[in-house]
Design a protein around this motif. Sequence first.
Motif, PDB file in Angstrom:
ATOM      1  N   LEU A 291       0.837  -1.195   0.000  1.00  0.00           N
ATOM      2  CA  LEU A 291       0.000   0.000   0.000  1.00  0.00           C
ATOM      3  C   LEU A 291       0.873   1.246   0.000  1.00  0.00           C
ATOM      4  O   LEU A 291       0.433   2.320  -0.402  1.00  0.00           O
ATOM      5  N   GLU A 292       2.102   1.090   0.483  1.00  0.00           N
ATOM      6  CA  GLU A 292       3.136   2.117   0.356  1.00  0.00           C
ATOM      7  C   GLU A 292       4.344   1.494  -0.327  1.00  0.00           C
ATOM      8  O   GLU A 292       4.734   0.377   0.005  1.00  0.00           O
ATOM      9  N   ARG A 293       4.917   2.201  -1.275  1.00  0.00           N
ATOM     10  CA  ARG A 293       6.117   1.707  -1.953  1.00  0.00           C
ATOM     11  C   ARG A 293       7.341   1.964  -1.078  1.00  0.00           C
ATOM     12  O   ARG A 293       7.497   3.059  -0.545  1.00  0.00           O
ATOM     13  N   ILE A 294       8.204   0.983  -0.946  1.00  0.00           N
ATOM     14  CA  ILE A 294       9.443   1.199  -0.201  1.00  0.00           C
ATOM     15  C   ILE A 294      10.469   1.869  -1.112  1.00  0.00           C
ATOM     16  O   ILE A 294      10.423   1.732  -2.333  1.00  0.00           O
ATOM     17  N   ASP A 295      11.392   2.589  -0.502  1.00  0.00           N
ATOM     18  CA  ASP A 295      12.422   3.299  -1.253  1.00  0.00           C
ATOM     19  C   ASP A 295      13.733   2.524  -1.328  1.00  0.00           C
ATOM     20  O   ASP A 295      14.561   2.773  -2.206  1.00  0.00           O
ATOM     21  N   ALA A 296      13.917   1.611  -0.379  1.00  0.00           N
ATOM     22  CA  ALA A 296      15.133   0.795  -0.374  1.00  0.00           C
ATOM     23  C   ALA A 296      14.865  -0.453   0.458  1.00  0.00           C
ATOM     24  O   ALA A 296      13.967  -0.467   1.305  1.00  0.00           O
ATOM     25  N   GLY A 297      15.653  -1.480   0.218  1.00  0.00           N
ATOM     26  CA  GLY A 297      15.508  -2.717   0.970  1.00  0.00           C
ATOM     27  C   GLY A 297      14.634  -3.729   0.243  1.00  0.00           C
ATOM     28  O   GLY A 297      14.288  -3.579  -0.936  1.00  0.00           O
ATOM     29  N   ARG A 298      14.256  -4.765   0.964  1.00  0.00           N
ATOM     30  CA  ARG A 298      13.427  -5.847   0.435  1.00  0.00           C
ATOM     31  C   ARG A 298      12.398  -6.253   1.485  1.00  0.00           C
ATOM     32  O   ARG A 298      12.679  -6.256   2.683  1.00  0.00           O
ATOM     33  N   LEU A 299      11.201  -6.594   1.012  1.00  0.00           N
ATOM     34  CA  LEU A 299      10.155  -7.138   1.870  1.00  0.00           C
ATOM     35  C   LEU A 299       9.635  -8.426   1.245  1.00  0.00           C
ATOM     36  O   LEU A 299       9.203  -8.423   0.081  1.00  0.00           O
ATOM     37  N   TYR A 300       9.695  -9.497   1.995  1.00  0.00           N
ATOM     38  CA  TYR A 300       9.224 -10.791   1.508  1.00  0.00           C
ATOM     39  C   TYR A 300       8.071 -11.275   2.375  1.00  0.00           C
ATOM     40  O   TYR A 300       8.109 -11.158   3.608  1.00  0.00           O
ATOM     41  N   VAL A 301       7.048 -11.823   1.741  1.00  0.00           N
ATOM     42  CA  VAL A 301       6.030 -12.602   2.446  1.00  0.00           C
ATOM     43  C   VAL A 301       6.154 -14.009   1.902  1.00  0.00           C
ATOM     44  O   VAL A 301       5.940 -14.262   0.716  1.00  0.00           O
ATOM     45  N   GLY A 302       6.542 -14.933   2.784  1.00  0.00           N
ATOM     46  CA  GLY A 302       6.940 -16.251   2.311  1.00  0.00           C
ATOM     47  C   GLY A 302       8.180 -16.101   1.448  1.00  0.00           C
ATOM     48  O   GLY A 302       9.146 -15.445   1.830  1.00  0.00           O
ATOM     49  N   ASP A 303       8.135 -16.653   0.272  1.00  0.00           N
ATOM     50  CA  ASP A 303       9.287 -16.538  -0.628  1.00  0.00           C
ATOM     51  C   ASP A 303       9.058 -15.496  -1.713  1.00  0.00           C
ATOM     52  O   ASP A 303       9.841 -15.392  -2.660  1.00  0.00           O
ATOM     53  N   GLN A 304       7.987 -14.699  -1.579  1.00  0.00           N
ATOM     54  CA  GLN A 304       7.673 -13.695  -2.584  1.00  0.00           C
ATOM     55  C   GLN A 304       8.205 -12.326  -2.194  1.00  0.00           C
ATOM     56  O   GLN A 304       7.950 -11.848  -1.087  1.00  0.00           O
ATOM     57  N   LEU A 305       8.918 -11.706  -3.113  1.00  0.00           N
ATOM     58  CA  LEU A 305       9.311 -10.317  -2.951  1.00  0.00           C
ATOM     59  C   LEU A 305       8.080  -9.461  -3.228  1.00  0.00           C
ATOM     60  O   LEU A 305       7.504  -9.523  -4.314  1.00  0.00           O
ATOM     61  N   ILE A 306       7.657  -8.695  -2.234  1.00  0.00           N
ATOM     62  CA  ILE A 306       6.386  -7.988  -2.335  1.00  0.00           C
ATOM     63  C   ILE A 306       6.532  -6.687  -3.126  1.00  0.00           C
ATOM     64  O   ILE A 306       7.370  -5.840  -2.817  1.00  0.00           O
ATOM     65  N   GLY A 307       5.683  -6.561  -4.151  1.00  0.00           N
ATOM     66  CA  GLY A 307       5.606  -5.327  -4.916  1.00  0.00           C
ATOM     67  C   GLY A 307       6.623  -5.184  -6.031  1.00  0.00           C
ATOM     68  O   GLY A 307       6.507  -4.273  -6.851  1.00  0.00           O
ATOM     69  N   TYR A 308       7.582  -6.081  -6.064  1.00  0.00           N
ATOM     70  CA  TYR A 308       8.676  -5.947  -7.024  1.00  0.00           C
ATOM     71  C   TYR A 308       9.106  -7.317  -7.539  1.00  0.00           C
ATOM     72  O   TYR A 308       8.770  -8.353  -6.958  1.00  0.00           O
ATOM     73  N   GLU A 309       9.857  -7.300  -8.601  1.00  0.00           N
ATOM     74  CA  GLU A 309      10.547  -8.500  -9.063  1.00  0.00           C
ATOM     75  C   GLU A 309      11.975  -8.121  -9.419  1.00  0.00           C
ATOM     76  O   GLU A 309      12.253  -6.966  -9.752  1.00  0.00           O
ATOM     77  N   GLU A 310      12.846  -9.093  -9.325  1.00  0.00           N
ATOM     78  CA  GLU A 310      14.258  -8.837  -9.600  1.00  0.00           C
ATOM     79  C   GLU A 310      14.606  -9.343 -10.987  1.00  0.00           C
ATOM     80  O   GLU A 310      14.361 -10.507 -11.324  1.00  0.00           O
ATOM     81  N   ARG A 311      15.167  -8.452 -11.788  1.00  0.00           N
ATOM     82  CA  ARG A 311      15.595  -8.810 -13.137  1.00  0.00           C
ATOM     83  C   ARG A 311      16.955  -8.197 -13.406  1.00  0.00           C
ATOM     84  O   ARG A 311      17.134  -6.981 -13.236  1.00  0.00           O
ATOM     85  N   GLY A 312      17.888  -9.038 -13.764  1.00  0.00           N
ATOM     86  CA  GLY A 312      19.214  -8.541 -14.108  1.00  0.00           C
ATOM     87  C   GLY A 312      19.905  -7.821 -12.972  1.00  0.00           C
ATOM     88  O   GLY A 312      20.624  -6.843 -13.192  1.00  0.00           O
TER      89      GLY A 312
END
Length: 258
Positions: A58-79
Motif C-alpha cells: 500500500l506504500e512503496r518502499i524506497d530501499a531494501g526488500r520485503l518478503y512474504v513467504g518466498d515472494q518479494l512484495i511489490g517488485y521482481e528482480e531482473r538482471g
Amino acid sequence: MTSAVPKSAVRAEGVCKSFGTVDVLKGIDLTVAAGEVMCLIGPSGSGKSTFLRCINHLERIDAGRLYVGDQLIGYEERGGRIHELADKAVARQRRGIGMVFQRFHLFPHLTALENVAEAPVLVNGESKAKARVRGRELLARVGLADKAGNYPSQLSGGQQQRVAIARALAMRPELMLFDEPTSALDPELVGEVLDVMRGLAADGMTMIVVTHEMGFAREVGDALVFMDDGVVVESGCPADVLGSPREVRTQAFLSKVR
C-alpha cells in the motif's frame, strides 16, 4: 490454516521509506516466523503503521526488500535490479494478506454478510452461494451470526471491526496485519475485538499487530518490537521487553503507557 506459509512468513531487509524529506523508515530488519504473533509498539509517528502498509505494498518502499513467504512484495528482480510489479500482479500478492485498519472501511450500502462475501466473488470468482455460506461461517466465528442482515450503521464500532476481520478472513489469507484495530473503539468494545484476535492466534494465524494494548501484547504476542523514529529500538519476548526493557528509550515509553 497457515500450513502453506514457509518457515519465514515475513522478512524485512533494510526497509526504508520517506515521504518527501521526512525519513519514516530507516532500515527496518525484521523476521516473523510462520504462526507467530508479532506486536509492534511505539509512539505515534514512529513508523509502525507505515511499515505495516509496506508489507502489502500500500506504500512503496524506497530501499531494501520485503518478503512474504518466498515472494518479494511489490517488485521482481531482473538482471540484478528490482522493478515494480504491475497493479494486477500486486493485487494477486495481496490476496494472501489480510489487513484490518483502525477504521472499519465497511461498505455502508451492504449488509454485514454482503461485506464479507463481496471480495471472494469479485476477486476470486467464487459463486455467490459459496461466498455467502462461508460468510455466515466467518460471521459466526467472530460472534456475529445474528447480525448477517444488519447494515454497518446498525452495528456498534466493535461489531463493525469484527465484520472487518471476517471480511479479511474471507480471502483465506496466510498472513493478517492489524493496524491499531481497537484505537477507534470505545473502551468497553475493545475486549470483543481482542477476543477474536486471540482466537486467530490460537488457530495458528501468522499476525503482525500494531497496538497500544500492552496486556494483549504480553498475553498473545510471541515477539514484541518497539519502534521509534523509524528504527527498531528493541525487540524480544513480550514479557522481557515489557518487564525489563534494556533500552532507555523503551523504558521511557513504557513508563508512560502502563
